[in-house]
Design an enzyme around this catalytic site. Structure first.
Site, PDB file in Angstrom:
ATOM      1  CD  GLU A  26       1.223   7.102  13.335  1.00  0.00           C
ATOM      2  OE1 GLU A  26       2.168   7.778  13.766  1.00  0.00           O
ATOM      3  OE2 GLU A  26       0.257   6.739  14.044  1.00  0.00           O
ATOM      4  CB  CYS A 131       3.977  -5.397  25.242  1.00  0.00           C
ATOM      5  SG  CYS A 131       2.383  -6.191  25.564  1.00  0.00           S
ATOM      6  CD  GLU A 231       9.274  -2.676  24.856  1.00  0.00           C
ATOM      7  OE1 GLU A 231       8.439  -3.594  24.894  1.00  0.00           O
ATOM      8  OE2 GLU A 231       8.963  -1.471  24.919  1.00  0.00           O
TER       9      GLU A 231
END
Length: 351
Positions: A26, A131, A231
């Protein structure tokens, strides 16, 4: 990435004969809409590629609907684990790429200048929001002396709007992402890490309210430091040290994630030892971001994936298809079509 990730999925799925329901984030839905428009203009029939928007309610619909037989996801650990659990509970095949903490092991025999440039680009490109960003380095032996070089290289990178020519590092995706990254930096230093380069407080003229964080480098980091365990998904590089290659391999393997890693060296023997002993799905040898070409598969492993079939390449085709085995027997008139006993190779019944 908002365009690249969907292209891992729907072209293969539709080519394999499936219809596809795509739910973009979104926060950046525009790329998926443009891809769908291009697919339509290219002749993809109406109803083959479908897009829905929304948050958790849309995710739950995809996981629960009985007409949907497989789910692909790339994103955070918490959301990926939720989708995998909910999707598989309804009998779906699910592949979910999750978080990462990609390590680079730097040996003293590597090309110093080129390695330093590669580290800076892989750590801070795309503002660290990928990533496969190189978010942790292990400096082995005398390569620990290279840290000032990496700091100076990072200082050369220009921060600003991605629409402006010459910009190397753009903004983070949201104020919340910036706040989270800055909070982790603060926690890391409180836990004893050293801030070699502090990118907080960056103000870009004309974008004074932008979500900018300049390249940040943290050293003296232990495996228990918050900046190492999380992360961060921002232009933040954590630096660890090791005495030997064996120590660096052990340190990398002890991390729960297994998306990607790299080694920088001029030694074929060291590279071979690394590639055989490292427990990470994608390995680069003097390659900072070892993303495979499309005819291979994206083979992240361990804590970086839920499910047992990887994205794109041959495994992607396997994921979006179902194996069917056909056994047939075309005999001439009067041929034997089997009896009460199982046929045995070499017997008259198996001829």
């Amino acid at each position: 990435f908002p365009a690249m990730i969907p292209l891992w999925m729907f072209p293969i799925a539709c080519t394999a004969g499936n219809t596809f329901v795509m739910k973009p984030s979104e926060k950046d839905p525009g790329a998926c809409m443009m891809l769908a428009q291009l697919a339509s203009e290219a002749g993809l029939p109406d109803g083959v590629l479908n897009i829905i928007h929304g948050g958790k309610e849309s995710v739950d619909f995809i996981c629960d609907d009985t007409d949907i037989r497989a789910v692909s996801f790339v994103g955070s650990n918490a959301v990926g684990a939720y989708i995998h659990a909910r999707g598989t509970a309804t009998g779906k095949r699910v592949q979910a790429n999750l978080g990462a903490k990609n390590h680079a092991t730097i040996l003293p025999d590597a090309d110093r200048e080129e390695t330093v440039k590669a580290i800076a680009g892989a750590a801070f490109g795309a503002a660290g929001q990928r990533c496969m960003a190189l978010s942790a380095i292990i400096l082995v032996g005398s390569a620990q002396e290279w840290l000032p070089d990496i700091v100076e290289e990072a200082k050369k990178l220009r921060v600003g709007s991605g629409f402006h020519e010459g910009v190397d590092v753009g903004p983070l995706i949201s104020p919340e992402a910036k706040d989270r990254a800055e909070q982790i930096i603060e926690e890391a230093t409180n836990e004893g890490a050293i801030l070699e380069l502090d990118g907080r407080g960056t103000v870009v003229p004309g974008f004074e309210n932008g979500n900018f964080l300049s390249p940040t480098i943290i050293s003296n980091v232990s495996p228990f430091n918050t900046a190492y365990k999380e992360e961060i998904f921002a232009p933040v590089l954590v630096c660890l040290e090791a005495d030997t290659l064996e120590d660096a391999i052990s340190l990398t393997n002890a991390n729960p994630f297994g998306n990607g890693c790299s080694i920088f060296t001029s030694s074929g023997a060291s590279a071979r030892k690394f590639q055989h002993e490292i427990d990470v799905g994608q390995v680069g040898i003097n390659v900072p971001i070892p993303v495979p070409l499309p005819f291979f598969s994206f083979t992240g492993s361990r804590g970086s994936i839920r499910g047992d079939v990887n994205f794109y390449g041959k495994q992607g085709v396997n994921f979006y298809t179902q194996i069917k085995t056909i056994t047939s027997n075309w005999q001439c008139r009067g041929g034997h079509l089997g009896g009460a006993t199982m046929p045995i190779l070499g017997s008259s019944n198996s001829k």
